[in-house]
Design a protein around this motif. Sequence first.
Motif, PDB file in Angstrom:
ATOM      1  N   ASP A  52      62.099  59.680 -16.947  1.00 19.04           N
ATOM      2  CA  ASP A  52      61.497  58.419 -17.364  1.00 19.04           C
ATOM      3  C   ASP A  52      60.656  57.890 -16.208  1.00 19.04           C
ATOM      4  OD1 ASP A  52      61.593  55.965 -19.293  1.00 19.04           O
ATOM      5  OD2 ASP A  52      62.062  55.166 -17.316  1.00 19.04           O
ATOM      6  N   VAL A  53      59.452  57.407 -16.532  1.00 22.63           N
ATOM      7  CA  VAL A  53      58.542  56.927 -15.493  1.00 22.63           C
ATOM      8  C   VAL A  53      59.125  55.732 -14.751  1.00 22.63           C
ATOM      9  CG1 VAL A  53      56.269  55.916 -15.046  1.00 22.63           C
ATOM     10  CG2 VAL A  53      56.503  57.791 -16.687  1.00 22.63           C
ATOM     11  N   LEU A  54      59.721  54.797 -15.489  1.00 19.79           N
ATOM     12  CA  LEU A  54      60.295  53.626 -14.835  1.00 19.79           C
ATOM     13  C   LEU A  54      61.418  54.023 -13.891  1.00 19.79           C
ATOM     14  CD1 LEU A  54      60.462  50.593 -14.435  1.00 19.79           C
ATOM     15  CD2 LEU A  54      61.925  50.443 -16.465  1.00 19.79           C
ATOM     16  N   GLN A  55      62.203  55.040 -14.253  1.00 18.92           N
ATOM     17  CA  GLN A  55      63.270  55.496 -13.370  1.00 18.92           C
ATOM     18  C   GLN A  55      62.706  56.095 -12.083  1.00 18.92           C
ATOM     19  OE1 GLN A  55      66.877  55.304 -13.825  1.00 18.92           O
ATOM     20  NE2 GLN A  55      65.913  53.688 -15.036  1.00 18.92           N
ATOM     21  N   ARG A  56      61.595  56.793 -12.190  1.00 19.72           N
ATOM     22  CA  ARG A  56      60.961  57.351 -10.993  1.00 19.72           C
ATOM     23  C   ARG A  56      60.487  56.221 -10.069  1.00 19.72           C
ATOM     24  NH1 ARG A  56      57.211  61.292 -14.611  1.00 19.72           N
ATOM     25  NH2 ARG A  56      58.914  62.493 -15.547  1.00 19.72           N
ATOM     26  N   ILE A  57      59.880  55.204 -10.684  1.00 26.49           N
ATOM     27  CA  ILE A  57      59.439  54.055  -9.890  1.00 26.49           C
ATOM     28  C   ILE A  57      60.639  53.359  -9.265  1.00 26.49           C
ATOM     29  CG2 ILE A  57      58.328  51.785 -10.012  1.00 26.49           C
ATOM     30  CD1 ILE A  57      56.592  52.927 -12.304  1.00 26.49           C
ATOM     31  N   ALA A  58      61.712  53.209 -10.041  1.00 30.42           N
ATOM     32  CA  ALA A  58      62.913  52.536  -9.538  1.00 30.42           C
ATOM     33  C   ALA A  58      63.516  53.285  -8.360  1.00 30.42           C
ATOM     34  CB  ALA A  58      63.944  52.398 -10.663  1.00 30.42           C
ATOM     35  N   GLY A  59      63.603  54.606  -8.469  1.00 28.12           N
ATOM     36  CA  GLY A  59      64.179  55.396  -7.386  1.00 28.12           C
ATOM     37  C   GLY A  59      63.417  55.229  -6.088  1.00 28.12           C
ATOM     38  N   ILE A  60      62.087  55.340  -6.165  1.00 28.19           N
ATOM     39  CA  ILE A  60      61.260  55.175  -4.970  1.00 28.19           C
ATOM     40  C   ILE A  60      61.343  53.750  -4.441  1.00 28.19           C
ATOM     41  CG2 ILE A  60      58.904  55.263  -4.080  1.00 28.19           C
ATOM     42  CD1 ILE A  60      60.152  57.987  -4.593  1.00 28.19           C
ATOM     43  N   SER A  61      61.395  52.781  -5.346  1.00 28.67           N
ATOM     44  CA  SER A  61      61.469  51.377  -4.934  1.00 28.67           C
ATOM     45  C   SER A  61      62.772  51.094  -4.191  1.00 28.67           C
ATOM     46  CB  SER A  61      61.351  50.463  -6.156  1.00 28.67           C
ATOM     47  OG  SER A  61      60.076  50.580  -6.747  1.00 28.67           O
ATOM     48  N   LEU A  84      69.492  52.952  -0.640  1.00 29.43           N
ATOM     49  CA  LEU A  84      68.955  54.252  -0.209  1.00 29.43           C
ATOM     50  C   LEU A  84      69.636  55.396  -0.946  1.00 29.43           C
ATOM     51  CD1 LEU A  84      67.105  55.775   1.779  1.00 29.43           C
ATOM     52  CD2 LEU A  84      69.009  55.762   3.401  1.00 29.43           C
ATOM     53  N   VAL A  85      70.963  55.323  -1.048  1.00 26.49           N
ATOM     54  CA  VAL A  85      71.720  56.403  -1.700  1.00 26.49           C
ATOM     55  C   VAL A  85      71.422  56.457  -3.189  1.00 26.49           C
ATOM     56  CG1 VAL A  85      74.039  57.212  -2.290  1.00 26.49           C
ATOM     57  CG2 VAL A  85      73.551  56.397   0.028  1.00 26.49           C
ATOM     58  N   ILE A  86      71.468  55.320  -3.877  1.00 34.30           N
ATOM     59  CA  ILE A  86      71.226  55.340  -5.322  1.00 34.30           C
ATOM     60  C   ILE A  86      69.769  55.671  -5.612  1.00 34.30           C
ATOM     61  CG2 ILE A  86      70.670  52.884  -5.632  1.00 34.30           C
ATOM     62  CD1 ILE A  86      72.790  55.122  -7.970  1.00 34.30           C
ATOM     63  N   GLY A  87      68.852  55.236  -4.727  1.00 35.55           N
ATOM     64  CA  GLY A  87      67.453  55.605  -4.899  1.00 35.55           C
ATOM     65  C   GLY A  87      67.250  57.106  -4.784  1.00 35.55           C
ATOM     66  N   ALA A  88      67.918  57.721  -3.810  1.00 38.26           N
ATOM     67  CA  ALA A  88      67.835  59.175  -3.651  1.00 38.26           C
ATOM     68  C   ALA A  88      68.460  59.884  -4.845  1.00 38.26           C
ATOM     69  CB  ALA A  88      68.537  59.587  -2.361  1.00 38.26           C
ATOM     70  N   TRP A  89      69.567  59.348  -5.364  1.00 38.91           N
ATOM     71  CA  TRP A  89      70.231  59.953  -6.534  1.00 38.91           C
ATOM     72  C   TRP A  89      69.311  59.907  -7.749  1.00 38.91           C
ATOM     73  CZ3 TRP A  89      71.616  58.632 -11.463  1.00 38.91           C
ATOM     74  CH2 TRP A  89      72.544  59.455 -12.093  1.00 38.91           C
ATOM     75  N   ILE A  90      68.689  58.744  -7.982  1.00 40.72           N
ATOM     76  CA  ILE A  90      67.773  58.616  -9.125  1.00 40.72           C
ATOM     77  C   ILE A  90      66.573  59.544  -8.968  1.00 40.72           C
ATOM     78  CG2 ILE A  90      66.201  57.046 -10.315  1.00 40.72           C
ATOM     79  CD1 ILE A  90      68.156  54.769  -9.596  1.00 40.72           C
ATOM     80  N   THR A  91      65.995  59.563  -7.768  1.00 37.09           N
ATOM     81  CA  THR A  91      64.813  60.391  -7.524  1.00 37.09           C
ATOM     82  C   THR A  91      65.137  61.869  -7.709  1.00 37.09           C
ATOM     83  OG1 THR A  91      63.948  58.748  -5.968  1.00 37.09           O
ATOM     84  CG2 THR A  91      63.048  60.979  -5.819  1.00 37.09           C
ATOM     85  N   ARG A  92      66.291  62.286  -7.227  1.00 34.12           N
ATOM     86  CA  ARG A  92      66.703  63.681  -7.393  1.00 34.12           C
ATOM     87  C   ARG A  92      66.862  64.032  -8.872  1.00 34.12           C
ATOM     88  NH1 ARG A  92      71.795  66.407  -7.260  1.00 34.12           N
ATOM     89  NH2 ARG A  92      71.634  68.512  -6.394  1.00 34.12           N
ATOM     90  N   ARG A  93      67.482  63.122  -9.633  1.00 32.47           N
ATOM     91  CA  ARG A  93      67.646  63.363 -11.069  1.00 32.47           C
ATOM     92  C   ARG A  93      66.289  63.466 -11.771  1.00 32.47           C
ATOM     93  NH1 ARG A  93      70.105  58.632 -14.721  1.00 32.47           N
ATOM     94  NH2 ARG A  93      68.102  57.764 -14.081  1.00 32.47           N
ATOM     95  N   MET A 116      63.395  64.321 -10.421  1.00 34.01           N
ATOM     96  CA  MET A 116      62.702  65.544 -10.025  1.00 34.01           C
ATOM     97  C   MET A 116      63.217  66.752 -10.804  1.00 34.01           C
ATOM     98  SD  MET A 116      62.329  65.027  -5.878  1.00 34.01           S
ATOM     99  CE  MET A 116      61.555  66.639  -5.693  1.00 34.01           C
ATOM    100  N   LYS A 117      64.522  66.776 -11.047  1.00 36.25           N
ATOM    101  CA  LYS A 117      65.098  67.870 -11.834  1.00 36.25           C
ATOM    102  C   LYS A 117      64.606  67.838 -13.280  1.00 36.25           C
ATOM    103  CE  LYS A 117      69.461  68.709  -9.409  1.00 36.25           C
ATOM    104  NZ  LYS A 117      70.949  68.691  -9.540  1.00 36.25           N
ATOM    105  N   ALA A 118      64.314  66.617 -13.783  1.00 32.87           N
ATOM    106  CA  ALA A 118      63.907  66.485 -15.186  1.00 32.87           C
ATOM    107  C   ALA A 118      62.419  66.766 -15.391  1.00 32.87           C
ATOM    108  CB  ALA A 118      64.230  65.081 -15.663  1.00 32.87           C
TER     109      ALA A 118
END
Length: 225
Positions: free
Chosen positions: A9-18, A211-220, A222-224
């Motif tokens: 999801d695009v918003l999730q990608r933005i959220a992870g980086i944010s 930082l940790v949850i942002g990295a977790w979201i971003t990793r998820r 990237m896998k998707a």
Amino acid sequence: MAEQAYKGDVLQRIAGISFILGAILTTAGNILAPRVDNPGDVAAAIARLSENPNMAKLAFFLIALGIWLMAIGLAGVYRSITTGGASAWVRLGFYSVIGATALMTTSFALLIGAATAAGQGAAGAGSASALIVAVNALFALSSTAYWLALAFVGLGMAMSSVYPKWAGWILLGIGAGIVILYGLPSIFSTPTGTLNLIFAVLAGLTSLWALVIGAWITRREMKAM
């Protein structure tokens, strides 16, 4: 029926980086921010701000910017949890975060004004003093509101299956800790070095959580892709 793979999801990608950027900026700002041993000592606070007003203003701006980025990250959390009691808690928390973010922004705007006044020497001492007294009261109230809102978001995350439950429980614990150990005591008493130390530790843990949850979201995400 087989469970469908997560498609991203695009918003999730933005959220992870944010979340990641918010964690970095709040940490950097807190490292640069000038401090005094006794925050209730207005004269000492003015003297500290006057040492390097521009650095102080940069620190306060970085913290405010980091908080805005955190709000964007939390928007992703809010939009992704849509059902059940978890949705109700996250919705309540996110709406409260928006209001508390405005209060926190006002606090740092006043601190920037105090740094400007302190840099003017004796001519600005009166204004700086008034601003610092106002900030001490406003920051106690706004931080209580902000971390109470984060506690609500954490509870919603812990009740859902969208994010790791540990992330929700940790955020709930940090939020409750700041409200109980720093926020309420700061509202009903004068600022002390001990209270500021408690806040610094728990606020640092909030940045680490982001930082940790942002990295977790971003990793998820990237896998998707």
